[in-house]
Write an enzyme that holds these catalytic residues in place. Sequence first.
Site, PDB file in Angstrom:
ATOM      1  N   CYS A   1       0.839  -1.190   0.000  1.00  0.00           N
ATOM      2  CA  CYS A   1       0.000   0.000   0.000  1.00  0.00           C
ATOM      3  C   CYS A   1       0.881   1.250   0.000  1.00  0.00           C
ATOM      4  CB  CYS A   1      -0.949   0.083   1.190  1.00  0.00           C
ATOM      5  SG  CYS A   1      -2.213  -1.185   1.170  1.00  0.00           S
TER       6      CYS A   1
ATOM      7  N   ARG B   1       4.329  -0.425  -4.559  1.00  0.00           N
ATOM      8  CA  ARG B   1       3.948  -0.911  -3.231  1.00  0.00           C
ATOM      9  C   ARG B   1       2.613  -1.647  -3.260  1.00  0.00           C
ATOM     10  NH1 ARG B   1       6.978   1.808   0.733  1.00  0.00           N
ATOM     11  NH2 ARG B   1       5.511   1.051   2.278  1.00  0.00           N
TER      12      ARG B   1
ATOM     13  N   TRP C   1      -2.522  -2.702  -1.859  1.00  0.00           N
ATOM     14  CA  TRP C   1      -2.150  -4.112  -1.970  1.00  0.00           C
ATOM     15  C   TRP C   1      -3.117  -4.828  -1.039  1.00  0.00           C
ATOM     16  CZ3 TRP C   1      -0.236  -8.085   1.198  1.00  0.00           C
ATOM     17  CH2 TRP C   1       0.300  -9.181   0.527  1.00  0.00           C
TER      18      TRP C   1
ATOM     19  N   ASN D   1      -2.328   2.082   5.518  1.00  0.00           N
ATOM     20  CA  ASN D   1      -1.430   1.003   5.105  1.00  0.00           C
ATOM     21  C   ASN D   1      -1.106   0.205   6.361  1.00  0.00           C
ATOM     22  OD1 ASN D   1       0.659  -0.600   4.160  1.00  0.00           O
ATOM     23  ND2 ASN D   1       2.176   1.048   4.233  1.00  0.00           N
ATOM     24  N   GLY D   2      -1.279  -1.123   6.289  1.00  0.00           N
ATOM     25  CA  GLY D   2      -1.003  -1.958   7.462  1.00  0.00           C
ATOM     26  C   GLY D   2      -2.182  -2.872   7.708  1.00  0.00           C
TER      27      GLY D   2
ATOM     28  N   GLU E   1      17.613 -18.115  -6.263  1.00  0.00           N
ATOM     29  CA  GLU E   1      17.260 -16.754  -6.676  1.00  0.00           C
ATOM     30  C   GLU E   1      16.780 -16.736  -8.137  1.00  0.00           C
ATOM     31  OE1 GLU E   1      16.549 -14.117  -5.319  1.00  0.00           O
ATOM     32  OE2 GLU E   1      16.872 -12.536  -6.798  1.00  0.00           O
TER      33      GLU E   1
ATOM     34  N   LYS F   1      13.116 -15.440  -9.264  1.00  0.00           N
ATOM     35  CA  LYS F   1      12.903 -14.381 -10.266  1.00  0.00           C
ATOM     36  C   LYS F   1      11.886 -14.831 -11.300  1.00  0.00           C
ATOM     37  CE  LYS F   1      14.035 -11.625  -8.731  1.00  0.00           C
ATOM     38  NZ  LYS F   1      14.553 -11.539  -7.465  1.00  0.00           N
TER      39      LYS F   1
ATOM     40  N   GLU G   1       8.277 -15.158  -9.821  1.00  0.00           N
ATOM     41  CA  GLU G   1       7.708 -13.851  -9.449  1.00  0.00           C
ATOM     42  C   GLU G   1       7.116 -13.116 -10.647  1.00  0.00           C
ATOM     43  OE1 GLU G   1      10.116 -11.610  -5.920  1.00  0.00           O
ATOM     44  OE2 GLU G   1      11.315 -12.110  -7.658  1.00  0.00           O
TER      45      GLU G   1
ATOM     46  N   HIS H   1      17.137 -36.946  -5.050  1.00  0.00           N
ATOM     47  CA  HIS H   1      16.251 -37.287  -3.930  1.00  0.00           C
ATOM     48  C   HIS H   1      14.824 -36.796  -4.152  1.00  0.00           C
ATOM     49  CE1 HIS H   1      19.677 -38.702  -1.719  1.00  0.00           C
ATOM     50  NE2 HIS H   1      20.294 -37.543  -1.908  1.00  0.00           N
TER      51      HIS H   1
ATOM     52  N   LYS I   1       6.413  -4.538  -3.512  1.00  0.00           N
ATOM     53  CA  LYS I   1       7.843  -4.316  -3.307  1.00  0.00           C
ATOM     54  C   LYS I   1       8.194  -4.325  -1.827  1.00  0.00           C
ATOM     55  CE  LYS I   1      11.895  -3.179  -4.746  1.00  0.00           C
ATOM     56  NZ  LYS I   1      12.569  -4.372  -5.279  1.00  0.00           N
TER      57      LYS I   1
END
Length: 614
Positions: free
Chosen positions: A2, A27, A76, A102-103, A487, A491, A494, A510, A609
Amino acid sequence: MCGIVGYIGWQDAAPMLLKGLKRLEYRGYDSAGIALLNGTLSVMKQKGSVGDLENNADTFSASMSGATVGIGHTRWATHGEPSDLNAHPHLNETGDIAVIHNGIIENYSALKQELVSQGYLFLSETDSEVLVHLIDRIWENEPALDLESVTRRALRHVEGAYGLCVISSREPDKIVVARKGSPLVIGIGIGEFFIASDAAPIVEHTNKVVYLSDGELAVVTREGYSVKTIENVEQEKMVTELDFSLEKIEKGGFEHFMLKEIFEQPSVMHDVMRGRVRVAEGQIFLGGIADYLDRLKQAKRIVICACGTSWHAALLGEYLIEEFARIPVEVDYASEFRYRNPIVGVDDVVILISQSGETADTLAALRTAKEKGALVMGICNVVGSTIARETLCGMYTHAGPEIGVASTKAFTAQVIMLYMLALALSKGRTMSGEEIVINLKELASIPEKAARILELDSQIQSIAQRFKDAKNFLYLGRGYNFPVALEGALKLKEISYIHAEGYPAAEMKHGPIALIDEDMPVIIIATRDNTYSKILSNIEEVRSRKGRVIAIANDGDQEISRLAEDVIYIPQASGPITPLLAVIPLQLLAYHIATLRGCNVDRPRNLAKSVTVE
Ligand code: G6P
């Protein structure tokens, strides 16, 4: 998570707020809305992006133009799906108070029940809406109070996290803002003030800002601002000068922020090292931890906590510090650390890594570690962020603002910081002066090598073209390349929404090997280090099950080209430094696959983000 903006001054507030929201859209981008005061309170809000809202601006009330006070929000979603009604700002029933938040209000359900039983009508499914009705109820009961006092009283009922702005046509020349857990910054102009979740929307107007701390509430007017605690105790605030410019938060000719940020890496690598290493002398200066270096060297154990991409950097930190400095290191997801009653004490050092410096779980891990007496140290990118402020000591990565939701340059900057930290901890203990010089030389060669990898962009794009329709990807690496495999997979998932998993190459047998067939592309990082021959065997294992191998190998490696369908060649480097290079083609591959699939790489669905909720 947010984005919040606010403006009070002499300029037309609506375009100002919309522009500010665009800078904060990373955000959250589920919905957008603004509220303006121009005699009365007007609101426009809807599901979708800030651009969508802007396109519809004509259909909203004409009273929007000319307003010089307003607040805006980009969401968000946490409670309630993305929709017009769930978009902020939220209004009270009489439409003269507006709140953006926001929160997460953790006790919203109990508060809502109570308010509903008293006749309050809720229009949204959000937790945030309780705030405006709470304020309304307090004002109804005590009309002599001002907006500041009713907001303060309302917040005493609230549990959870908030960054919020409140405006009301009953007191049209002020914005009341408060923070607990979710960041808020006030920008200081001449006869005008700007409010935002972070400095990005403010920097084009002023470089003077004040960061609110947790538990603070401010009243902002055209004449100035005053800050008090929620308990009504006045606070002296320090004015900070921002050290980044507008061009750093614009795309600079690149199609996406993410691509720009990938391409910035060679110069970011220089920036991270600037003033911190003197190669020939074997010197490392880490100003932010200089006073604590001896204590750090004596640590019984180092624990590194982080989330997401920063957690992958943390894993590399473990490998680097254990190999170089021989101090035991543990890496924990911040979200696990905070809830599992970890064994941490005064002999331990806890390092928190966070690009934004605001991630809720990482912040909570920091506070847990602090409570238990550990020395807490931060590695953050955003200057003045909460984690940076609450840690005892720390280092800024100086990667510049990262706007693309998928982290790229911040990751390489974090790894360089950890590399320098590992060397600083080793100096005079486990490494001789000559060894330090050799390792610093390796580090200093990295920006030029990274620039060479970026020249492979079109080769990587053509590989992406051939593999873009795959449903799954497997990423394999050993040793230092294992976190890189994680990573790379992160990427891809995402931004392209393709399922991807990273694994230590030897673990393939395995489990994941069962998945391999002609439809499974396998990215294998096969650089020449002490596990090279083992990784060649892993490639053979994949090939014999018809898996399609894309290898990341060192320049001149002919053997790999016989085994892999595609090879991306990167310059030779020592094992500990290789991740800084090997990750770059994986960032580019994910970027190109995602753009070829038509995905919005800078704003991937469901992600944000800065994750300021747990
Ligand atoms: C979000 C972002 C990731 C980031 C993670 C941790 O999930 O989308 O890119 O790695 O948060 O963020 P931090 O700011 O703490 O590094």
